[in-house]
Write an enzyme that holds these catalytic residues in place. Structure first.
Site, PDB file in Angstrom:
ATOM      1  N   ILE A   1      -5.021   0.304   4.566  1.00 54.56           N
ATOM      2  CA  ILE A   1      -4.482   1.575   4.094  1.00 54.56           C
ATOM      3  C   ILE A   1      -3.324   2.088   4.950  1.00 54.56           C
ATOM      4  O   ILE A   1      -2.531   2.927   4.500  1.00 54.56           O
ATOM      5  CB  ILE A   1      -5.607   2.636   4.019  1.00 54.56           C
ATOM      6  CG1 ILE A   1      -5.226   3.784   3.078  1.00 54.56           C
ATOM      7  CG2 ILE A   1      -5.954   3.156   5.417  1.00 54.56           C
ATOM      8  CD1 ILE A   1      -6.388   4.721   2.765  1.00 54.56           C
ATOM      9  N   PHE A   2      -3.169   1.571   6.155  1.00 57.32           N
ATOM     10  CA  PHE A   2      -2.220   2.169   7.090  1.00 57.32           C
ATOM     11  C   PHE A   2      -0.754   2.039   6.695  1.00 57.32           C
ATOM     12  O   PHE A   2       0.041   2.932   7.010  1.00 57.32           O
ATOM     13  CB  PHE A   2      -2.473   1.637   8.503  1.00 57.32           C
ATOM     14  CG  PHE A   2      -3.818   2.053   9.024  1.00 57.32           C
ATOM     15  CD1 PHE A   2      -4.053   3.357   9.425  1.00 57.32           C
ATOM     16  CD2 PHE A   2      -4.878   1.162   9.060  1.00 57.32           C
ATOM     17  CE1 PHE A   2      -5.290   3.767   9.878  1.00 57.32           C
ATOM     18  CE2 PHE A   2      -6.126   1.556   9.497  1.00 57.32           C
ATOM     19  CZ  PHE A   2      -6.338   2.861   9.907  1.00 57.32           C
ATOM     20  N   PRO A   3      -0.323   0.998   5.987  1.00 58.62           N
ATOM     21  CA  PRO A   3       1.061   1.030   5.496  1.00 58.62           C
ATOM     22  C   PRO A   3       1.336   2.205   4.560  1.00 58.62           C
ATOM     23  O   PRO A   3       2.482   2.624   4.416  1.00 58.62           O
ATOM     24  CB  PRO A   3       1.202  -0.311   4.762  1.00 58.62           C
ATOM     25  CG  PRO A   3       0.236  -1.212   5.441  1.00 58.62           C
ATOM     26  CD  PRO A   3      -0.928  -0.334   5.774  1.00 58.62           C
TER      27      PRO A   3
ATOM     28  N   GLN B   1      -7.462  -2.214  -1.351  1.00 54.30           N
ATOM     29  CA  GLN B   1      -8.466  -3.276  -1.422  1.00 54.30           C
ATOM     30  C   GLN B   1      -9.476  -3.238  -0.277  1.00 54.30           C
ATOM     31  O   GLN B   1     -10.663  -3.482  -0.473  1.00 54.30           O
ATOM     32  CB  GLN B   1      -7.761  -4.624  -1.472  1.00 54.30           C
ATOM     33  CG  GLN B   1      -8.626  -5.755  -1.949  1.00 54.30           C
ATOM     34  CD  GLN B   1      -7.801  -6.990  -2.230  1.00 54.30           C
ATOM     35  OE1 GLN B   1      -7.399  -7.700  -1.313  1.00 54.30           O
ATOM     36  NE2 GLN B   1      -7.543  -7.251  -3.500  1.00 54.30           N
ATOM     37  N   PHE B   2      -9.029  -2.954   0.941  1.00 57.02           N
ATOM     38  CA  PHE B   2      -9.895  -2.739   2.100  1.00 57.02           C
ATOM     39  C   PHE B   2      -9.322  -1.563   2.886  1.00 57.02           C
ATOM     40  O   PHE B   2      -8.107  -1.405   2.970  1.00 57.02           O
ATOM     41  CB  PHE B   2      -9.952  -3.974   3.002  1.00 57.02           C
ATOM     42  CG  PHE B   2     -10.727  -5.130   2.423  1.00 57.02           C
ATOM     43  CD1 PHE B   2     -12.079  -5.272   2.695  1.00 57.02           C
ATOM     44  CD2 PHE B   2     -10.108  -6.065   1.613  1.00 57.02           C
ATOM     45  CE1 PHE B   2     -12.801  -6.339   2.162  1.00 57.02           C
ATOM     46  CE2 PHE B   2     -10.812  -7.120   1.075  1.00 57.02           C
ATOM     47  CZ  PHE B   2     -12.166  -7.258   1.353  1.00 57.02           C
TER      48      PHE B   2
ATOM     49  N   HIS C   1     -11.057  -6.625   7.873  1.00 53.13           N
ATOM     50  CA  HIS C   1     -11.751  -6.257   6.641  1.00 53.13           C
ATOM     51  C   HIS C   1     -13.008  -5.434   6.920  1.00 53.13           C
ATOM     52  O   HIS C   1     -13.912  -5.394   6.094  1.00 53.13           O
ATOM     53  CB  HIS C   1     -12.162  -7.516   5.856  1.00 53.13           C
ATOM     54  CG  HIS C   1     -11.037  -8.398   5.458  1.00 53.13           C
ATOM     55  ND1 HIS C   1     -10.444  -9.282   6.330  1.00 53.13           N
ATOM     56  CD2 HIS C   1     -10.379  -8.527   4.279  1.00 53.13           C
ATOM     57  CE1 HIS C   1      -9.481  -9.934   5.703  1.00 53.13           C
ATOM     58  NE2 HIS C   1      -9.419  -9.491   4.461  1.00 53.13           N
TER      59      HIS C   1
ATOM     60  N   GLU D   1       0.813  -1.216   0.000  1.00 54.01           N
ATOM     61  CA  GLU D   1       0.000   0.000   0.000  1.00 54.01           C
ATOM     62  C   GLU D   1       0.847   1.267   0.000  1.00 54.01           C
ATOM     63  O   GLU D   1       0.459   2.281  -0.609  1.00 54.01           O
ATOM     64  CB  GLU D   1      -0.950  -0.009   1.199  1.00 54.01           C
ATOM     65  CG  GLU D   1      -2.079  -1.026   1.092  1.00 54.01           C
ATOM     66  CD  GLU D   1      -1.627  -2.454   1.375  1.00 54.01           C
ATOM     67  OE1 GLU D   1      -2.342  -3.398   0.972  1.00 54.01           O
ATOM     68  OE2 GLU D   1      -0.549  -2.629   2.008  1.00 54.01           O
TER      69      GLU D   1
END
Length: 337
Positions: A87-89, A82-83, A129, A60
């Site tokens: 997103i945090f990376p 994707q979810f 998820h 990500e």
């Protein structure tokens, strides 16, 4: 006009913009050949080719960094995470690079990047998820945050996001993707909301960034929310027979405080709602701003309807979600105060 669910409406928005503007590209994990895990990007690679609709590695941070580089060189990337839980990376790239590009270059570069990501629970996806992490991103100056509640808005909002010269985090509620939903089986029970299909124009149109929608007019209490909870709030007001005015924010940053204040000054009572955990959620920001703007009109304390302050409880997700009864309890509290 065509009858579409939210997946079809979002796909139509991407198709319209990729056909209109050769600088628009779509990419992400499984978002090319396969068309995305929820099929939002289906058939785009077949129509526009590998250069404009392609797959990305499971990284990500790299996805966001690639989008920033593309934007700096004149493209208009639409990147899919994707979810929302994943997103945090990429958060450091969003905070340290994407949000600041216009400012740190004194306008030499802009960042017309859209990051699309499915959010929220309701598909039995478990702890990794099912998050609703929008509050993290509303705290990043320079980033716009959007979340639609219906297919018509989803298409018009995504087109506006792609046309914006500044970055947008575009959250897509998974419970509204395919059609009706209820507390357990996915059926269309009136207690959980109406069928979220709708009439959607097939061509180009926009829904303005930063403009809320009054989806139900009323005089007794104002309910301010967004995403899936717009439908739940409507169902609750109808079930309880309360003359509630319901405002769908649509854009969280910048949000439409003028429309909210006008309504609260009329009703004198307010409920703010989010699916995410209660503490430090976006509803708290709304409550604070509404208190500042409307203090002398308020006849009762502002009520919050939210998820629990726990990690996402897979085994109890339908108890976790703010349902009609939680809205009804909040309405009773403000009306009886």
């Amino acid at each position: 006009m065509a009858t579409m669910n939210m997946i079809q409406a979002l796909n139509s928005a991407l198709d319209v913009m990729m056909e209109r503007d050769g600088d628009v590209v779509s990419f992400g994990e499984d978002a090319g050949y396969f068309g995305g895990v929820f099929r939002v990007t289906a058939n785009l690679q077949k129509k526009y080719g590998l250069d404009r609709s392609f797959d990305a590695p499971i990284n990500e941070a790299a996805i966001v960094a690639m989008a920033i580089g593309m934007a700096a060189r004149g493209l208009k990337p639409v990147a899919e995470i994707q979810f929302a839980d994943y997103i945090f990376p990429g958060l450091d790239q969003i905070v340290s690079e994407l949000s600041r590009l216009r400012y740190r270059t004194a306008g030499t570069f802009t960042a017309p990047v859209v990051i699309r990501t499915p959010c929220g629970g309701g598909i039995r996806g478990g702890q990794t998820h099912s998050m609703s992490p929008e509050a993290f991103f509303t705290h990043i100056p320079g980033v716009q945050v959007m979340m639609p509640s219906n297919p018509y808005d989803a298409k018009g909002m995504l087109i506006s996001a792609i046309e914006s010269p500044d970055p947008v985090i575009f959250f897509e509620p998974k419970r509204l993707y395919n059609g009706p939903f209820d507390g357990h089986s996915g059926g269309a029970l009136s207690s959980w909301g109406k069928h979220p299909k709708g009439e959607v124009p097939e061509g180009h149109y926009t829904v303005p960034i930063g403009k809320a929608d009054v989806v139900r007019e009323g005089n007794a209490v104002t309910i301010v929310t967004y995403g899936t909870l717009v439908l739940v709030a409507q169902a609750a007001a109808e079930k309880a027979g309360v003359d509630a005015e319901i405002i769908d924010l649509r854009t969280l940053v910048p949000y439409d405080i003028e429309t909210i204040a006008r309504s609260v000054n009329k009703t004198g009572r307010c409920i703010v709602a989010q699916e995410a955990p209660r503490t430090s959620g976006f509803a708290a920001e709304l409550a604070a701003q509404i208190q500042e703007e409307c203090f002398y009109a308020l006849e009762a304390p502002i009520q919050r309807v939210t998820g629990w302050d726990t990690p996402y409880p897979h085994a109890h997700e339908w108890s976790y979600f703010p349902g009609p009864e939680r809205f009804i309890n909040a309405m009773n509290a403000v009306l009886e105060a």
